[in-house]
Write an enzyme that holds these catalytic residues in place. Structure first.
Site, short mmCIF file in Angstrom:
data_model
loop_
_atom_site.label_atom_id
_atom_site.label_comp_id
_atom_site.label_asym_id
_atom_site.label_seq_id
_atom_site.Cartn_x
_atom_site.Cartn_y
_atom_site.Cartn_z
N CYS A 81 0.85 -1.22 0.10
CA CYS A 81 0.08 -0.20 0.05
C CYS A 81 0.78 1.26 0.33
O CYS A 81 0.27 2.20 -0.14
CB CYS A 81 -0.64 0.18 1.24
N CYS B 27 -2.60 3.42 2.94
CA CYS B 27 -3.27 2.21 3.79
C CYS B 27 -3.92 2.86 4.46
O CYS B 27 -3.66 4.12 5.13
CB CYS B 27 -1.96 1.56 4.26
N LYS C 216 -5.22 3.88 7.73
CA LYS C 216 -5.48 4.80 8.42
C LYS C 216 -4.59 5.85 8.15
O LYS C 216 -4.09 7.19 9.20
CB LYS C 216 -4.49 4.24 9.90
N GLU D 246 -8.47 -4.78 14.20
CA GLU D 246 -9.59 -5.58 12.73
C GLU D 246 -9.68 -7.38 13.61
O GLU D 246 -8.94 -7.86 14.03
CB GLU D 246 -9.18 -5.42 12.41
N SER E 23 -11.78 -5.36 9.45
CA SER E 23 -11.53 -4.54 8.23
C SER E 23 -12.78 -3.89 6.84
O SER E 23 -13.91 -5.05 7.45
CB SER E 23 -10.48 -5.23 7.56
#
Length: 561
Positions: free
Chosen positions: A53, A126, A128, A450, A476
């Site tokens: 990511c 990604c 966050k 998650e 998730s």
């Protein structure tokens, strides 16, 4: 307007004759005399080598920096952290994921405020990374743009399209004896073919799409693939738009208005986005001073149909949506239906309606990813905010309609996801059960990890359609099935979820939005009276600080109340 008028903040360092040491250091980093009059743009890259990511973000940030330089501005790159959700899911490392959102926000705010940058461009990957970026932008309230790193392409194995969730669900298939060791390895090797965020309408793409609808990223930013020519071009012309924002003094508070948040939430519902968006948008709204509660998500969900056939519950990935016009084509359809506020300002310096003026509606294109509003996948939104004795302060469910809308069954209780995975291996979960995973909340875990590994294991084992799962942890964006998370109060705080016993009947009604433990009130009162709050699982470090300061999930897990 001359550039010198744009350096509202940086002139504190560059123009003050009593700051000679400061200016000496500017010469050291390569400034010339004419550079001292230019506005400074902080470029926050979340690039690092350890995650697909984020692995390409530093090169994208360099393109952003070049574009800023072309506009006669000073682009100054810095970096912040990231945690790979895909890698850490199912391990104790996942406890750091949600924590990273606040560290990212704090670090960006710290650099830009401490260094007096006049504007900010962030390059996140990604999930966050994105709310962390927006929270920092809101706190700083200086001209800002988010440039999303883009989605990964689909993987392929034996004629099947794959994504990161394919790898998670392969474990459940293997445990159920449905998958050979060779094919298990083959799926793992081919699920992620290169750079980019997870390709479905998981949390990264949910946040990117919603932030585009919010107005804080450029049109198409959320749907351009990570390695596409268009993504590189977007990075190159971000400098043009940040200069425009500086010249017009358009700040995040001018863009992130209550109506803009409604636009973002509307798009989340239409696209079938991640439940994590609830946590993140509560936190973003708080940082900009907009009142937003979990009940606002329910209101928008009640009046918004689910139209997108996107993974995890659907068939398609974000690169497929890109091929039929991307998020702007969806937004144009919603605007035509009167479902968006077209007068909201955006980072282009134009309104939503002006941005979409020349965009062809997705419904006018040859495609079957986005349904006609008269033929929705579900006539109301998939995100349900539930209350009951199991969630007195609320919880969040993701119900697309494919899982059913009512579940009642006996509880099978696990103290954390590791115990659950062991229970799956030992065949302790049966059809009709309500799986309870406790002590995974923001304080109790700590960090509210998650539960993608558990839900994927259920799906892969064939139980996903015949059991429900509830937790004080979160899910998730890749999770699907009859699942309920964010249960508040959490186990650590004496929430009833921590007091459920094996065999207790739990009833979940996604029509009435209720979740209840069907045990007599007298028995519940006795269990609560016997509760003793446990010690924190950690005694030092960032997780300890987080557990001590974090608000509950219904308040967005913010750490600055």
């Amino acid at each position: 307007m001359p550039d010198s008028a744009l350096n509202k903040y940086s002139r504190t360092l560059t123009q003050d004759p009593t700051q000679p040491a400061t200016q000496a250091q500017y010469y050291a980093i390569g400034f010339t005399d004419k550079d001292f009059d230019k506005a400074q743009v902080g470029i926050a890259s979340m690039g690092y080598d350890g995650n697909p990511c984020n692995m390409h973000l530093n090169s994208l940030a360099e393109l952003v920096k070049q574009g800023v330089k072309k506009e006669n501005l000073m682009g100054l790159m810095f970096h912040t952290i990231g945690i790979s959700d895909g890698m850490t899911n199912g391990t104790d490392g996942m406890r750091y994921s949600l924590v990273s959102r606040d560290i990212i926000a704090d670090s960006i705010e710290t650099v830009c405020a401490g260094q007096y940058y006049d504007a900010l461009i962030t390059v996140p990957g990604c999930d966050k990374n994105m709310p962390g970026s927006l929270i920092a932008m809101a706190r700083l309230n200086r001209p800002s743009i988010m440039v999303y790193g883009g989605s990964i392409e689909a993987g392929h194995y034996k004629g099947e399209d794959l994504n990161i969730v394919s790898a998670f669900e392969a474990l459940g298939n293997k445990l159920a004896g449905k998958l050979s060791d060779t094919d298990y390895k083959g799926i793992i090797q081919h699920a992620c073919p290169g750079a980019g965020a997870c390709g479905g309408m998981y949390t990264a793409n949910t946040m990117a799409s919603a932030i585009e609808a919010l107005g804080m990223s450029l049109p198409y930013s959320s749907s351009y693939p990570a390695l596409s020519r268009e993504k590189k071009e977007e990075c190159s012309y971000a400098g043009h738009y940040i200069k425009n924002l500086l010249e017009k003094d358009i700040k995040p508070s001018d863009i992130m208005t209550p109506k803009a948040f409604e636009n973002a939430l509307r798009l989340i519902m239409v696209l079938g986005g991640s439940t994590n968006a609830v946590l993140h948008f509560l936190a973003i709204a708080k940082s900009i001073g907009v009142e937003l509660t979990i009940d606002d998500f329910q209101k928008i969900s009640d009046e918004t149909p689910l139209l997108a056939d996107l993974k995890p519950s659907g068939r398609y990935l974000m690169p497929d949506l890109h091929m039929v016009g991307g998020v702007p084509a969806v937004m144009r359809y919603l605007l035509d239906l009167g479902m968006l506020h077209g007068d909201c300002m955006t980072v282009t310096g134009k309104t939503v309606a002006e941005n979409l003026e020349l965009v062809t509606s997705v419904i006018e294109r040859e495609q079957d990813i986005i349904r006609d509003i008269n033929n929705p996948i579900k006539d109301t939104g998939h995100i349900r905010i539930m209350y009951g004795n199991l969630a007195e302060k609320g919880c969040v469910a993701k119900i697309t309609g494919k899982e059913g809308r009512f579940f009642r069954g006996p509880a099978v209780v696990f103290d954390g996801e590791k115990q659950f995975i062991k229970g799956i291996e030992e065949k302790k979960v049966k059809e009709g059960n309500v799986v309870v995973i406790k002590n995974e909340g923001p304080k109790g875990a700590p960090g509210m990890p998650e539960m993608l590994k558990p839900t994927s294991a259920l799906m892969g084992s064939g139980l996903g359609k015949n059991v429900a799962l509830i937790t004080d942890g979160r899910f998730s964006g890749g999770t699907h099935g009859f699942v309920v998370g964010h249960i508040t109060p959490e186990s650590f705080d004496g929430g009833l979820i921590g007091l459920v016993k094996e065999g207790d009947i739990i009833e979940i009604d996604a029509e009435k939005n209720t979740i209840n433990l069907m045990v007599p009130e007298e028995e519940i009162a006795e269990r609560k009276a016997a509760f003793v709050q446990p010690d924190y699982k950690v005694k030092y470090g960032v997780l300890y600080k987080y557990a001590k300061s974090v608000a509950d999930a219904s308040q967005g897990c913010v750490t600055d109340l």
